[in-house]
Design a protein around this motif. Sequence first.
Motif, short mmCIF file in Angstrom:
data_model
loop_
_atom_site.label_atom_id
_atom_site.label_comp_id
_atom_site.label_asym_id
_atom_site.label_seq_id
_atom_site.Cartn_x
_atom_site.Cartn_y
_atom_site.Cartn_z
N THR A 1 0.80 -1.22 0.00
CA THR A 1 0.00 0.00 0.00
C THR A 1 0.84 1.27 0.00
N ASN A 2 2.13 1.19 0.33
CA ASN A 2 2.97 2.39 0.42
C ASN A 2 4.29 2.23 -0.31
N GLY B 1 1.11 6.73 -0.75
CA GLY B 1 0.13 5.67 -0.81
C GLY B 1 -0.13 5.25 -2.24
N ARG B 2 -0.08 3.97 -2.51
CA ARG B 2 -0.28 3.48 -3.88
C ARG B 2 -1.74 3.51 -4.32
N GLN B 3 -2.65 3.38 -3.37
CA GLN B 3 -4.06 3.29 -3.72
C GLN B 3 -4.77 4.64 -3.65
N ASN B 4 -4.59 5.38 -2.54
CA ASN B 4 -5.34 6.61 -2.36
C ASN B 4 -4.54 7.87 -2.67
N ARG B 5 -3.24 7.70 -3.02
CA ARG B 5 -2.38 8.82 -3.39
C ARG B 5 -2.11 9.79 -2.24
N ASP B 6 -2.41 9.38 -1.02
CA ASP B 6 -2.00 10.19 0.12
C ASP B 6 -0.48 10.19 0.21
N THR C 1 -1.69 15.31 -0.54
CA THR C 1 -2.03 14.42 -1.65
C THR C 1 -0.99 14.56 -2.76
#
Length: 213
Positions: free
Chosen positions: A101-102, A127-132, A149
């Motif tokens: 995820t990161n 973050g790979r999924q939410n781009r945080d 972000t």
Amino acid sequence: MRVKHWIAGGVAACSALVIAATAALAQVATVTVDELNVRRGPGTSHPVTFVLREGDRVEIIRRQGSWAFVVGERGGEGWVFAQYLSASAPPPRPSPSPSPTNDVFRSTGTIDNARYDGSGEAQLVIGRQNRDGSISLTSGRFSIEYIGTVRSNFEGAVELQVNQFRSSEMGYRTVPASGTCNIQTSGGTSISRSFCSVTGSGIDHGRSNFTSR
């Protein structure tokens, strides 16, 4: 007059015994959660005056129910929820590592900030999924973090749109912020350089440069 002197002497002696007993009961403990609020009184209705971080050492002066009055080694004095204190030091916190995820990038180098100028470490988490995303710069007791972000990440050039900010200079309080961080990564695991500039209420050290060695 002799009676008054005797009473005054007795009160002073009792006070000394109370102080000595309190000192004897003082206990060193370690914070076991990411952030622990220090409050003016023993309860969540009291205002927060400081924020302790995981691994901070404190001295427990007294207890009241599930609350403890502490004095922090790094700063802060007041009441905390005693459940989040441990009399023994916790095991070393593992460094974040790349996961499903990161993506994590780290480097050592030079930090240039209004509150600190010298060697330190930089860490970028995406973050790979939410781009945080977030980038933190640390050296000893100095720490600064930009949270937001990831707007772009192309060929090692990362642009982070910052919406939150926190630092050791502000008691690790997370506050709203507005600005950007431009980060250059290399090799898929390290940071070559970064420049961050943010503004917000109470933020007077929002500009930071980092250059790797």
